[in-house]
Design a protein around this motif. Structure first.
Motif, PDB file in Angstrom:
ATOM      1  N   LYS A  28      41.068  33.240  41.453  1.00 30.21           N
ATOM      2  CA  LYS A  28      42.276  33.045  42.289  1.00 30.21           C
ATOM      3  C   LYS A  28      43.503  32.584  41.501  1.00 30.21           C
ATOM      4  O   LYS A  28      44.535  33.266  41.552  1.00 30.21           O
ATOM      5  CB  LYS A  28      41.975  32.068  43.416  1.00 30.21           C
ATOM      6  CG  LYS A  28      41.574  32.769  44.693  1.00 30.21           C
ATOM      7  CD  LYS A  28      41.487  31.767  45.816  1.00 30.21           C
ATOM      8  CE  LYS A  28      40.560  32.255  46.909  1.00 30.21           C
ATOM      9  NZ  LYS A  28      40.164  31.164  47.802  1.00 30.21           N
ATOM     10  N   PRO A  29      43.463  31.429  40.814  1.00 31.03           N
ATOM     11  CA  PRO A  29      44.682  31.018  40.091  1.00 31.03           C
ATOM     12  C   PRO A  29      45.037  31.970  38.953  1.00 31.03           C
ATOM     13  O   PRO A  29      46.214  32.143  38.642  1.00 31.03           O
ATOM     14  CB  PRO A  29      44.323  29.630  39.545  1.00 31.03           C
ATOM     15  CG  PRO A  29      42.840  29.553  39.583  1.00 31.03           C
ATOM     16  CD  PRO A  29      42.397  30.432  40.708  1.00 31.03           C
ATOM     17  N   VAL A  30      44.032  32.623  38.373  1.00 30.35           N
ATOM     18  CA  VAL A  30      44.298  33.575  37.285  1.00 30.35           C
ATOM     19  C   VAL A  30      45.062  34.795  37.824  1.00 30.35           C
ATOM     20  O   VAL A  30      45.980  35.292  37.175  1.00 30.35           O
ATOM     21  CB  VAL A  30      42.978  34.001  36.597  1.00 30.35           C
ATOM     22  CG1 VAL A  30      43.206  35.160  35.640  1.00 30.35           C
ATOM     23  CG2 VAL A  30      42.376  32.818  35.851  1.00 30.35           C
ATOM     24  N   ALA A  31      44.693  35.234  39.039  1.00 28.94           N
ATOM     25  CA  ALA A  31      45.376  36.397  39.638  1.00 28.94           C
ATOM     26  C   ALA A  31      46.869  36.121  39.802  1.00 28.94           C
ATOM     27  O   ALA A  31      47.700  37.009  39.623  1.00 28.94           O
ATOM     28  CB  ALA A  31      44.744  36.747  40.988  1.00 28.94           C
ATOM     29  N   ILE A  32      47.210  34.877  40.126  1.00 28.87           N
ATOM     30  CA  ILE A  32      48.625  34.521  40.258  1.00 28.87           C
ATOM     31  C   ILE A  32      49.325  34.639  38.900  1.00 28.87           C
ATOM     32  O   ILE A  32      50.436  35.152  38.802  1.00 28.87           O
ATOM     33  CB  ILE A  32      48.755  33.107  40.848  1.00 28.87           C
ATOM     34  CG1 ILE A  32      48.281  33.169  42.297  1.00 28.87           C
ATOM     35  CG2 ILE A  32      50.187  32.601  40.768  1.00 28.87           C
ATOM     36  CD1 ILE A  32      48.077  31.852  42.924  1.00 28.87           C
ATOM     37  N   GLY A  33      48.632  34.192  37.854  1.00 32.90           N
ATOM     38  CA  GLY A  33      49.178  34.353  36.509  1.00 32.90           C
ATOM     39  C   GLY A  33      49.352  35.821  36.138  1.00 32.90           C
ATOM     40  O   GLY A  33      50.324  36.195  35.482  1.00 32.90           O
ATOM     41  N   LEU A  34      48.424  36.674  36.594  1.00 30.24           N
ATOM     42  CA  LEU A  34      48.519  38.112  36.294  1.00 30.24           C
ATOM     43  C   LEU A  34      49.771  38.714  36.930  1.00 30.24           C
ATOM     44  O   LEU A  34      50.456  39.532  36.320  1.00 30.24           O
ATOM     45  CB  LEU A  34      47.277  38.849  36.802  1.00 30.24           C
ATOM     46  CG  LEU A  34      45.954  38.578  36.075  1.00 30.24           C
ATOM     47  CD1 LEU A  34      44.806  39.267  36.791  1.00 30.24           C
ATOM     48  CD2 LEU A  34      46.019  39.035  34.632  1.00 30.24           C
ATOM     49  N   ILE A  35      50.069  38.285  38.162  1.00 24.77           N
ATOM     50  CA  ILE A  35      51.277  38.782  38.828  1.00 24.77           C
ATOM     51  C   ILE A  35      52.516  38.292  38.084  1.00 24.77           C
ATOM     52  O   ILE A  35      53.453  39.054  37.826  1.00 24.77           O
ATOM     53  CB  ILE A  35      51.317  38.325  40.304  1.00 24.77           C
ATOM     54  CG1 ILE A  35      50.107  38.882  41.051  1.00 24.77           C
ATOM     55  CG2 ILE A  35      52.608  38.773  40.970  1.00 24.77           C
ATOM     56  CD1 ILE A  35      49.977  38.392  42.468  1.00 24.77           C
ATOM     57  N   GLY A  36      52.492  36.998  37.724  1.00 21.38           N
ATOM     58  CA  GLY A  36      53.618  36.433  36.972  1.00 21.38           C
ATOM     59  C   GLY A  36      53.847  37.190  35.672  1.00 21.38           C
ATOM     60  O   GLY A  36      54.988  37.503  35.309  1.00 21.38           O
ATOM     61  N   ILE A  53      40.796  49.881  34.800  1.00 16.30           N
ATOM     62  CA  ILE A  53      41.717  49.297  35.776  1.00 16.30           C
ATOM     63  C   ILE A  53      41.010  49.115  37.118  1.00 16.30           C
ATOM     64  O   ILE A  53      41.143  48.084  37.762  1.00 16.30           O
ATOM     65  CB  ILE A  53      42.978  50.189  35.914  1.00 16.30           C
ATOM     66  CG1 ILE A  53      43.800  50.113  34.625  1.00 16.30           C
ATOM     67  CG2 ILE A  53      43.824  49.772  37.112  1.00 16.30           C
ATOM     68  CD1 ILE A  53      44.869  51.177  34.486  1.00 16.30           C
ATOM     69  N   GLY A  54      40.205  50.102  37.525  1.00 18.14           N
ATOM     70  CA  GLY A  54      39.459  49.990  38.779  1.00 18.14           C
ATOM     71  C   GLY A  54      38.429  48.873  38.754  1.00 18.14           C
ATOM     72  O   GLY A  54      38.210  48.188  39.743  1.00 18.14           O
ATOM     73  N   ALA A  55      37.803  48.677  37.594  1.00 20.75           N
ATOM     74  CA  ALA A  55      36.725  47.689  37.507  1.00 20.75           C
ATOM     75  C   ALA A  55      37.253  46.261  37.421  1.00 20.75           C
ATOM     76  O   ALA A  55      36.591  45.318  37.865  1.00 20.75           O
ATOM     77  CB  ALA A  55      35.853  47.981  36.290  1.00 20.75           C
ATOM     78  N   LEU A  56      38.435  46.084  36.825  1.00 20.25           N
ATOM     79  CA  LEU A  56      38.927  44.725  36.582  1.00 20.25           C
ATOM     80  C   LEU A  56      40.124  44.373  37.440  1.00 20.25           C
ATOM     81  O   LEU A  56      40.723  43.318  37.276  1.00 20.25           O
ATOM     82  CB  LEU A  56      39.287  44.567  35.100  1.00 20.25           C
ATOM     83  CG  LEU A  56      38.097  44.700  34.138  1.00 20.25           C
ATOM     84  CD1 LEU A  56      38.574  44.754  32.705  1.00 20.25           C
ATOM     85  CD2 LEU A  56      37.123  43.559  34.331  1.00 20.25           C
ATOM     86  N   GLY A  57      40.499  45.260  38.368  1.00 23.46           N
ATOM     87  CA  GLY A  57      41.679  45.019  39.187  1.00 23.46           C
ATOM     88  C   GLY A  57      41.421  44.043  40.311  1.00 23.46           C
ATOM     89  O   GLY A  57      41.406  44.420  41.479  1.00 23.46           O
ATOM     90  N   PHE A  58      41.266  42.778  39.973  1.00 26.79           N
ATOM     91  CA  PHE A  58      41.054  41.752  40.993  1.00 26.79           C
ATOM     92  C   PHE A  58      42.383  41.328  41.600  1.00 26.79           C
ATOM     93  O   PHE A  58      43.410  41.362  40.932  1.00 26.79           O
ATOM     94  CB  PHE A  58      40.401  40.512  40.374  1.00 26.79           C
ATOM     95  CG  PHE A  58      38.957  40.697  40.044  1.00 26.79           C
ATOM     96  CD1 PHE A  58      37.993  40.500  41.018  1.00 26.79           C
ATOM     97  CD2 PHE A  58      38.574  41.066  38.767  1.00 26.79           C
ATOM     98  CE1 PHE A  58      36.657  40.667  40.712  1.00 26.79           C
ATOM     99  CE2 PHE A  58      37.233  41.237  38.463  1.00 26.79           C
ATOM    100  CZ  PHE A  58      36.277  41.039  39.430  1.00 26.79           C
ATOM    101  N   GLY A  59      42.345  40.900  42.859  1.00 28.60           N
ATOM    102  CA  GLY A  59      43.511  40.237  43.451  1.00 28.60           C
ATOM    103  C   GLY A  59      44.552  41.165  44.036  1.00 28.60           C
ATOM    104  O   GLY A  59      45.680  40.748  44.263  1.00 28.60           O
ATOM    105  N   GLY A  60      44.219  42.444  44.271  1.00 31.06           N
ATOM    106  CA  GLY A  60      45.150  43.333  44.961  1.00 31.06           C
ATOM    107  C   GLY A  60      46.239  43.908  44.080  1.00 31.06           C
ATOM    108  O   GLY A  60      46.291  43.623  42.878  1.00 31.06           O
TER     109      GLY A  60
END
Lengths: 175, 183
Positions: free
Chosen positions: A116-124, A13-20
């Motif tokens: 960047k756009p992938v991080a938005i998908g992760l939140i969704g 989780i620490g290594a792949l936690g991009f985007g806050g």
């Protein structure tokens, strides 16, 4: 065994936690709820709520709480919290050392542009995965959801803490 | 000399302990606190460095607050400085959650508390959804690129693909696209 799984999971989780914070939620949820079943979806939602009313980054709060919930011991909390810090440490110290090289690197720039756009998908995805029968038990749940969403979108000055407390009071009065 | 060095580490620890204790609601909330304490008061980071630092902290994996602590600590006192700063940043949240855990496990069984949480759960989902619109705009999402976040949601939430593979796949695709462009 469970300590080892906990350590590896939070290292990941620490290594792949991009985007806050929020973008890390789907990652944490996938590992902790779906894969190892240390918590239910409702239990996970409660932690997110607690994390938002407590100081500190959500990822830390989740690590401390889940470490305890999974093992029933404070050492589980310590282990998970340390594990989630190790990869950012290594990565940030490397970046600090070679800052000038990293800055203009075309590979680095492209990776950041793609993330960047992938991080938005992760939140969704985190939000979609939390729409469960436990979290949305009846019509009142959807009304609370709608009101909080509108308040957060249009009343910029309201802090999320106030909204969580208000929703808690609402739940107490309506159920 | 020795004493002065220890004092430097303590100051790093204490400044980040304060930032950690008052950062409610995730990483972005700490930016103004950080600016006041680290840039204006202690002058460990210059104003123009600050924006670069934020960009790095946001793009590297891990919590933004932790990344800024590591950067500042390293810049002022090297590797041990970053350990002192990160430890200070992490400690308040660690203590607060442990208190909750002790208190909460028995506390949660009560029906009154369950009613409160029944109200809170949908609100949490709404708080996660709310920033998507603004974030989409800043990330430059248009009708042409909306399939990317939509596809990510489909893969993870509906098809059960682990976010680990989605993130690694994205990194790989980015690297390949640079190589293809060059050849």
């Amino acid at each position: 065994m469970i300590f080892w799984q906990l350590f590896i999971t939070f290292l990941k989780i620490g290594a792949l936690g991009f985007g806050g914070g929020y973008a890390m939620l789907s990652l944490i949820q996938f590992e902790v709820v779906e894969r190892y079943q240390w918590l239910t979806a409702a239990g996970f939602t409660d932690i997110v709520a607690i994390s938002q009313t407590m100081p500190g980054p959500i990822a830390f709060n989740c690590a401390t709480y889940i470490g305890y919930a999974a093992t029933g011991s404070v050492w589980g909390s310590v282990l998970a919290s340390v594990a989630v810090c190790i990869p950012p440490f290594i990565i940030m110290l490397t970046i600090c050392r070679f800052f000038v090289i990293f800055k203009g690197n075309p590979y680095m720039r492209r990776v950041l542009a793609f993330i960047k756009p992938v991080a938005i998908g992760l939140i969704g995805a985190a939000a979609v995965m939390l729409i469960t029968p436990q979290n949305f038990s009846d019509a009142i749940s959807f009304i609370i959801f709608g009101v909080v969403l509108l308040a957060q979108l249009f009343l910029k000055k309201i802090s999320p803490i106030v909204l969580i407390v208000a929703a808690g009071v609402g739940g107490y009065l309506l159920y | 000399m020795q004493l002065k060095t220890i004092n430097d580490y303590l100051q790093l620890f204490w400044s980040f302990f304060k930032i950690g204790a008052f950062t409610f609601g995730g990483g972005y909330a700490m930016i103004s606190l950080f600016q006041r304490e680290v840039v204006e008061r202690k002058k460990w980071v210059e104003e123009k460095e600050f924006l670069e630092l934020l960009a790095i902290a946001q793009s590297a994996p891990g919590p933004i607050a932790l990344n800024t602590a590591i950067f500042t600590g390293y810049k002022t006192k090297g590797v041990w400085g970053s350990v002192a700063a990160a430890f200070g940043m992490a400690l308040p949240s660690f203590m607060a959650i442990l208190l909750i855990v002790y208190f909460f496990t028995d506390f949660k069984e009560q029906p009154d508390v369950e009613r409160v949480f029944k109200g809170i759960r949908p609100a949490v989902v709404a708080l996660i959804v709310a920033p998507l619109w603004k974030m989409g705009k800043t990330a430059g999402i248009s009708l042409k690129t909306i399939w990317i976040p939509a596809g990510v949601i489909l893969l993870i939430a509906l098809l059960g693909v682990s976010p680990v593979y989605v993130i690694l796949g994205t990194i790989l695709a980015a690297l390949c696209s640079v190589i293809l462009k060059r050849s």
